[in-house]
Design an enzyme around this catalytic site. Structure first.
Site, mmCIF file in Angstrom:
data_model
loop_
_atom_site.group_PDB
_atom_site.id
_atom_site.type_symbol
_atom_site.label_atom_id
_atom_site.label_comp_id
_atom_site.label_asym_id
_atom_site.label_seq_id
_atom_site.Cartn_x
_atom_site.Cartn_y
_atom_site.Cartn_z
ATOM 1 C CG ASP A 50 -0.249 -0.221 2.743
ATOM 2 O OD1 ASP A 50 1.093 -0.113 2.733
ATOM 3 O OD2 ASP A 50 -1.006 0.427 3.702
ATOM 4 C CB SER A 51 4.350 2.307 -0.644
ATOM 5 O OG SER A 51 5.504 0.391 -0.977
ATOM 6 C CG ASP A 89 -0.155 -3.995 2.462
ATOM 7 O OD1 ASP A 89 0.478 -4.639 3.281
ATOM 8 O OD2 ASP A 89 1.305 -3.576 1.600
ATOM 9 C CE LYS A 119 3.366 -5.636 3.132
ATOM 10 N NZ LYS A 119 2.444 -4.684 4.157
ATOM 11 C CD GLU A 121 0.282 -1.753 8.045
ATOM 12 O OE1 GLU A 121 0.165 -0.649 8.667
ATOM 13 O OE2 GLU A 121 1.232 -1.210 6.922
ATOM 14 C CD GLU A 188 8.186 -0.565 7.362
ATOM 15 O OE1 GLU A 188 6.713 -0.951 6.754
ATOM 16 O OE2 GLU A 188 8.113 1.070 6.394
HETATM 17 O O1 KIV Z 1 3.381 -1.402 1.392
HETATM 18 C C1 KIV Z 1 4.680 -1.982 1.434
HETATM 19 O O2 KIV Z 1 5.509 -1.694 0.596
HETATM 20 C C2 KIV Z 1 5.811 -2.317 2.654
HETATM 21 C C3 KIV Z 1 6.712 -2.867 2.789
HETATM 22 C C4 KIV Z 1 7.138 -1.473 2.715
HETATM 23 C C5 KIV Z 1 6.805 -3.442 3.065
HETATM 24 O O3 KIV Z 1 5.086 -2.779 3.359
#
Ligand code: KIV
Length: 286
Positions: A50-51, A89, A119, A121, A188
């Site tokens: 989600d970056s 994510d 993924k 968090e 992270e």
């Molecule tokens: O969103 C993302 O790119 C991430 C990485 C920085 C691990 O969670």
């Protein structure tokens, strides 16, 4: 076996890689062309992070990213990297409203977008959600340390686990995530000694970003790795190329050549048969 002769990655193979002390490479991708590059480079895992919100959509945090954004971009990544294991994510709030909504949202990433895993968090507070996803046969990668969706609670994108109490909490969360059934955990922005201790304690792989060399694998944001940005680059990033300047130079030269009339030249345009030109000219005569 995939088209490029590699055997397709699985969650089971990732455990074997850890057991055999083979380090795991993961990189983010958000679109078709980048995913093609990453697959051709032979990276083990792609993360549609989600970056995306910050790197590609220009937001200041990951909070504005929606499940629809993630589905849209994960689909493009899968088209570009059909033979690579893709983790998508779960964006802000997509796993926090109810268990049913969590499973449905993760289901969209798997069923509609084609991700191989999701993924999520968070630590002990997310165990119920993680178990529900596994019950639905959705593999889950955990994410501890700096969890960017909690940026407002954490007071910024800061190193986590610096003191004994917060370090112990991250260590215990990692054990709980493993017990709940996560197949790997992203660590992270935590001190390298803490990440190393967690990696030694767990049987599932840790994938570090800003967490030092003691992790079982590493992940970087593709735009940072390739230098496709001239904005802030965190200290833990290694830039393997500086494409931003190359791209600006190329676009500047193009604009200059358009202004000068040197582009397109003879090699970049199509001609016409003389008789067709003559017919057109006749048509234009008054
Ligand atoms: O969103 C993302 O790119 C991430 C990485 C920085 C691990 O969670």
């Amino acid at each position: 076996m995939t088209e490029n002769g590699r055997t397709k990655m699985t969650t089971v193979k990732l455990q074997e890689m850890k057991a055999n002390k083979r380090r795991i490479s993961m990189v983010t991708a958000y679109d078709y062309p980048t995913a093609r590059v990453v697959e051709e480079a032979g990276v083990d895992l792609i993360l549609v992070g989600d970056s995306l919100g910050m790197v590609v959509l220009g937001h200041e945090t990951t909070l504005p990213v929606t499940i629809d954004d993630m589905v849209h971009h994960t689909k493009a990544v899968k088209r570009g990297a059909p033979n690579t294991f893709v983790v998508a994510d779960m964006p802000f709030l997509s796993a926090h409203v109810s268990i049913a909504e969590t499973v449905r949202n993760a289901g969209c990433l798997i069923q509609e977008a084609g991700a191989d895993a999701v993924k999520l968090e968070g630590g002990r507070e997310m165990l119920e959600e993680i178990r529900a996803l596994l019950k639905a046969n959705i593999p889950v990668m955990g994410h501890l340390g700096l969890t960017p969706q909690a940026v407002n609670r954490l007071g910024g994108f800061k190193l986590q686990g610096k003191d004994a109490e917060s370090a112990k909490r991250i260590l215990h969360d990692a054990i709980l995530l493993q017990e709940a059934g996560c197949f790997a955990i992203v660590l992270e922005l935590v001190p390298a000694p803490l990440a190393e201790m967690i990696s030694e304690r767990l049987s599932i792989p840790t994938i570090g970003i800003g967490a030092g060399a003691g992790c079982d694998g590493q992940v970087l944001v593709i735009h940072d790795l390739l230098g496709i940005t001239n904005q802030y680059i965190p200290r833990f990033v290694k830039q393997y190329a500086g494409l931003y300047e190359t791209m600006v130079d190329a676009v500047r030269t193009y604009a200059q050549e358009v202004r000068e009339g040197t582009f397109p030249g003879p090699d970049h345009q199509f001609g016409m048969k003389e008789e067709v030109i003559a017919a057109l000219k006749r048509e234009l005569q008054p």
